[in-house]
Design an enzyme around this catalytic site. Structure first.
Site, PDB file in Angstrom:
ATOM      1  N   ARG A 127       3.644  -0.403  -5.078  1.00  0.00           N
ATOM      2  CA  ARG A 127       3.395  -0.934  -3.730  1.00  0.00           C
ATOM      3  C   ARG A 127       2.055  -1.645  -3.619  1.00  0.00           C
ATOM      4  NH1 ARG A 127       6.883   2.028  -0.100  1.00  0.00           N
ATOM      5  NH2 ARG A 127       5.706   1.236   1.652  1.00  0.00           N
ATOM      6  N   GLU A 138      15.998 -19.115  -7.646  1.00  0.00           N
ATOM      7  CA  GLU A 138      15.663 -17.776  -8.138  1.00  0.00           C
ATOM      8  C   GLU A 138      14.987 -17.864  -9.513  1.00  0.00           C
ATOM      9  OE1 GLU A 138      15.290 -14.989  -6.987  1.00  0.00           O
ATOM     10  OE2 GLU A 138      15.472 -13.562  -8.619  1.00  0.00           O
ATOM     11  N   LYS A 162       5.755  -4.387  -4.851  1.00  0.00           N
ATOM     12  CA  LYS A 162       7.219  -4.297  -4.800  1.00  0.00           C
ATOM     13  C   LYS A 162       7.750  -4.255  -3.371  1.00  0.00           C
ATOM     14  CE  LYS A 162      11.221  -3.512  -6.867  1.00  0.00           C
ATOM     15  NZ  LYS A 162      11.787  -4.762  -7.388  1.00  0.00           N
ATOM     16  N   ASN A 216      -1.280   2.336   5.538  1.00  0.00           N
ATOM     17  CA  ASN A 216      -0.445   1.254   5.006  1.00  0.00           C
ATOM     18  C   ASN A 216      -0.038   0.418   6.208  1.00  0.00           C
ATOM     19  OD1 ASN A 216       1.642  -0.297   3.941  1.00  0.00           O
ATOM     20  ND2 ASN A 216       3.116   1.374   4.037  1.00  0.00           N
ATOM     21  N   GLY A 217      -0.336  -0.891   6.175  1.00  0.00           N
ATOM     22  CA  GLY A 217       0.028  -1.758   7.306  1.00  0.00           C
ATOM     23  C   GLY A 217      -1.159  -2.612   7.733  1.00  0.00           C
ATOM     24  N   TRP A 260      -2.935  -2.689  -1.527  1.00  0.00           N
ATOM     25  CA  TRP A 260      -2.636  -4.114  -1.698  1.00  0.00           C
ATOM     26  C   TRP A 260      -3.438  -4.800  -0.584  1.00  0.00           C
ATOM     27  CZ3 TRP A 260      -0.487  -8.074   1.252  1.00  0.00           C
ATOM     28  CH2 TRP A 260      -0.139  -9.230   0.549  1.00  0.00           C
ATOM     29  N   LYS A 265      11.177 -16.518 -10.341  1.00  0.00           N
ATOM     30  CA  LYS A 265      10.881 -15.544 -11.401  1.00  0.00           C
ATOM     31  C   LYS A 265       9.773 -16.068 -12.305  1.00  0.00           C
ATOM     32  CE  LYS A 265      12.424 -12.457 -10.220  1.00  0.00           C
ATOM     33  NZ  LYS A 265      13.359 -12.268  -9.173  1.00  0.00           N
ATOM     34  N   GLU A 270       6.329 -15.990 -10.436  1.00  0.00           N
ATOM     35  CA  GLU A 270       5.717 -14.695 -10.146  1.00  0.00           C
ATOM     36  C   GLU A 270       5.335 -13.930 -11.410  1.00  0.00           C
ATOM     37  OE1 GLU A 270       9.848 -12.364  -8.954  1.00  0.00           O
ATOM     38  OE2 GLU A 270       7.973 -11.630  -8.160  1.00  0.00           O
ATOM     39  N   CYS A 294       0.858  -1.179   0.000  1.00  0.00           N
ATOM     40  CA  CYS A 294       0.000   0.000   0.000  1.00  0.00           C
ATOM     41  C   CYS A 294       0.899   1.236   0.000  1.00  0.00           C
ATOM     42  CB  CYS A 294      -0.940   0.100   1.192  1.00  0.00           C
ATOM     43  SG  CYS A 294      -2.114  -1.243   1.309  1.00  0.00           S
ATOM     44  N   HIS A 309      14.581 -38.289  -4.100  1.00  0.00           N
ATOM     45  CA  HIS A 309      13.992 -38.439  -2.767  1.00  0.00           C
ATOM     46  C   HIS A 309      12.538 -37.969  -2.749  1.00  0.00           C
ATOM     47  CE1 HIS A 309      17.856 -39.621  -1.292  1.00  0.00           C
ATOM     48  NE2 HIS A 309      18.398 -38.566  -1.907  1.00  0.00           N
TER      49      HIS A 309
HETATM   50  C1  F6R Z   1      10.913 -11.391  -6.304  1.00  0.00           C
HETATM   51  C2  F6R Z   1      10.964 -10.262  -5.399  1.00  0.00           C
HETATM   52  C3  F6R Z   1      10.695 -10.497  -3.967  1.00  0.00           C
HETATM   53  C4  F6R Z   1      11.614  -9.613  -3.099  1.00  0.00           C
HETATM   54  C5  F6R Z   1      11.207  -9.739  -1.621  1.00  0.00           C
HETATM   55  C6  F6R Z   1      12.139  -8.957  -0.715  1.00  0.00           C
HETATM   56  O1  F6R Z   1      11.230 -11.018  -7.609  1.00  0.00           O
HETATM   57  O2  F6R Z   1      11.207  -9.160  -5.796  1.00  0.00           O
HETATM   58  O3  F6R Z   1      10.808 -11.834  -3.613  1.00  0.00           O
HETATM   59  O4  F6R Z   1      12.925 -10.021  -3.284  1.00  0.00           O
HETATM   60  O5  F6R Z   1       9.906  -9.282  -1.465  1.00  0.00           O
HETATM   61  O6  F6R Z   1      12.139  -7.607  -1.050  1.00  0.00           O
HETATM   62  P1  F6R Z   1      13.298  -6.655  -0.597  1.00  0.00           P
HETATM   63  O7  F6R Z   1      14.526  -7.067  -1.311  1.00  0.00           O
HETATM   64  O8  F6R Z   1      12.841  -5.281  -0.981  1.00  0.00           O
HETATM   65  O9  F6R Z   1      13.443  -6.826   0.892  1.00  0.00           O
END
Ligand code: F6R
Length: 606
Positions: free
Chosen positions: A27, A478, A601, A98-99, A74, A482, A485, A2, A501
């Protein structure tokens, strides 16, 4: 998650708030809304979905007023809908939040008994009614103090009041909040980026503080209402970094920027003249540290996992890695001689911040590796190592992952040298090989057409697997993250040696499996595991490095060969095709690449 904005000015504010909301959309993008105060009445406009929808509604009906608040949501409590969109207003006040208010159910019961009527399913609406209730018998400042003391959980708030034509209250606990200073106007925002087009003069609220914002003055208070002084920071303004330019998506731009961000970061840290790594003012002697604990979430957690392999290989530290949301609630045995490293692009992730706070409260050595240097995690850590990537706007982290790995690697070899875990020659060689990293990444970006060819199989698949051993395992995790998501394809990252396993049962005819096998000490073992999945029908995309030898399997579906480098640095190169795989898979599906569904984000709720 948010984003909140507040502006008090001598001119109409709704379009300025809208612009800031666009910048905060990373956000949260379930719904958005604006409330202004005009001629003694609070007016609000809210919309489900993106800020574009809010703009359409604003164009239909003017929203007058020189003071206002805005929000991008969000969803936490209550589905994404117009009713649940913020601001939440009573006749007297309007609130953006926000929260999460953890005691909202109890507060709501109490307020219902007093006759308050609720419209939404949100936790935020209790704040609206609680402050309205206190205002019946108290002045504004006392009401704010009393109201804040009743709230449990995390919040950043912006509140306007029907009877206060030039005043916004901002408050913060847990979630971040910045204030900006402008000419004859002042601002409130979840981050400085939201305010950047209006000002580069910023202050940050500390945990527990609130502020009263007027167009010509801002007062800051602690939780008991005692005035506090604030430093005004001048931020450098480089608006170009915040634009997509010729790119269709921020993610594509940010992937392509990686050679430059690597170069910038190396220039910041490596002292070429003296063949050394500059980590100035590091507050602890290497003898004072016996173990390293790396903490992060999501992609940042993967860079921590990667660093564990380096630290174990190159140094004699005892190393452990933790997911922040697990660490914060475990019975931790804090180690006096441990260095706790918090990795976060945004520097605002609630769980990572809480883990840092816990370590600070136990007087531990805390170090942050962040991209946003004005962030809460950076400000509250005892030492900060910035990754120098520039703003990362795409929700999926790309260049920040590479930057986090690089800074972790630099820290690792610097500490190894200081402790004499490695000789001067080995240290020099490691520095030398970093010189070519930026160029190698640039060349690896050319694997584009190979990747585009294989995307269809991933897009159409029910599920997929990403396998690797050693250094390649965190990268497999990773790569899978990617793809999940961005392309919404089920993808599992797994240590290649673990397949038999259990997960081998998932393999069926035609299932796409990415096998990451650079020609390192694990190569032969990984190739054997690859054969096991091929034998069960998997279509294998092998990612390896260029070599004179033939790849010894005829049954591989596709292979991508990255440039050659040292074992330490392969993880950087191997990451690139996996970022592209996720990008092009999402593109094929026509998904919103920079704003994947259900995500945001900056994860400022736990
Ligand atoms: C995936 C992604 C998230 C962030 C995670 C931590 O592509 O971006 O998994 O890595 O939310 O975010 P930060 O790095 O801002 O603490």
């Amino acid at each position: 998650m948010c984003g909140i904005v507040g502006i008090t000015s001598s001119k109409p504010v709704s379009s300025m708030i809208l612009n800031s909301l666009r910048k905060l959309e990373y956000r949260g993008y379930d719904s958005s809304g604006i409330a202004t105060l005009h001629e003694g009445t609070i007016h609000e406009i809210k919309s489900e979905g993106r800020v574009d929808a809010l703009e359409k509604n604003l164009n239909k009906s003017n929203l007058y007023g020189n003071i206002g608040i805005g929000h991008v949501r969000w969803a936490t409590h209550g589905v994404p809908s117009t009713i649940n969109a913020h601001p939440h207003s009573s006749e007297n006040v309007s609130v953006v939040h926000n929260g999460i208010i953890e005691n909202s159910t109890l507060l709501k019961k109490m307020l219902l008994k007093k006759g308050h009527k609720f419209k939404s399913q949100t936790d935020t609406e209790v704040i609206t009614h609680l402050i309205t209730e206190y205002l019946k018998k108290n002045d504004l400042k006392t009401s704010v103090i009393k109201m804040l003391k009743r709230l449990h959980g995390s919040f950043a708030l912006g509140i306007i009041f029907k009877d206060q034509p030039d005043l916004i209250v901002g408050a913060r606990r847990g979630s971040p909040l910045a204030v900006g200073y402008g000419p004859n106007e002042n601002y409130l925002g979840s981050d400085s980026y939201a305010l950047k087009s209006m000002t580069n003069k910023i202050s940050y609220l500390n945990d527990g503080e609130f502020c009263i914002l007027k167009k010509n003055n801002i007062d800051f208070f602690d939780e008991n209402g005692t005035k506090v002084n604030k430093k005004i920071l001048e931020l450098s303004s480089n608006e170009n970094n915040y634009e997509k330019g010729e790119y269709k998506h921020f993610m594509a731009k940010e992937i392509d920027e990686q050679p430059t961000t690597i170069k910038n970061c190396i220039n910041e840290y490596i002292d070429k003249k003296n063949n050394d790594i500059n980590i100035f003012n590091f507050p602890w002697k290497s003898k004072e540290i016996s173990s390293i604990v790396l903490i992060g979430c999501g992609t940042a957690y993967h860079s921590c996992l990667m660093a564990k392999y380096w630290f174990e290989q190159i140094t004699t530290f005892d190393v452990s890695v933790d997911i922040a949301s697990e660490f914060r609630y475990r019975k931790n045995r804090f180690k006096k001689n441990a260095l706790y490293i918090f990795v976060s692009q945004s520097g605002e992730t609630a769980d990572t911040y809480a883990a840092l706070d816990l370590c600070n409260k136990h007087n531990m050595k805390t170090c942050a590796i962040v991209n946003v240097v004005e962030s809460s995690i950076a400000r509250d850590s005892k030492f900060v190592l910035p990754i120098h990537c520039g703003p990362e706007i795409g929700v999926a982290s790309t260049k920040a992952f590479i930057g986090q790995m690089l800074v972790l690697y630099l820290l690792c070899i610097k500490l190894a040298k200081n402790r004499k875990d490695i000789s001067k020659d080995i240290f020099n060689n490691k520095i030398k090989s970093l010189e070519s990293l930026s160029n190698l990444i640039k060349k690896t970006l050319n694997t584009e057409s190979d990747i585009q060819m294989v995307c269809n199989s991933f897009v159409e698949a029910k599920g997929s697997m990403f396998l690797g051993r050693g250094y390649s395992f965190p990268i497999a995790l990773e790569g899978a993250l990617k793809l999940k998501e961005l392309a919404y394809v089920h993808a599992e990252g797994y240590p290649a040696g673990e397949m038999k396993h259990g997960p081998l049962a998932l393999i069926e005819e035609g299932m796409p499996v990415v096998v990451i096998a650079p020609r390192d000490e694990y190569y032969k073992k990984t190739i054997s595991n690859m054969q096991e999945v091929i034998a069960r029908g998997a279509k294998v995309l092998l990612i390896t490095n260029k070599n004179k030898d033939e790849i010894f399997s005829e049954n591989i579906w596709q292979s991508i060969e990255v440039e050659n480098t040292t074992e330490d640095l392969f993880p950087f190169l191997i990451t690139i095709p996996l970022q592209k795989l996720a990008y092009y898979s999402a593109l094929k599906k026509g998904y919103d690449i920079d704003k994947p569904r259900n995500l945001a984000k900056s994860v400022t709720v736990e």
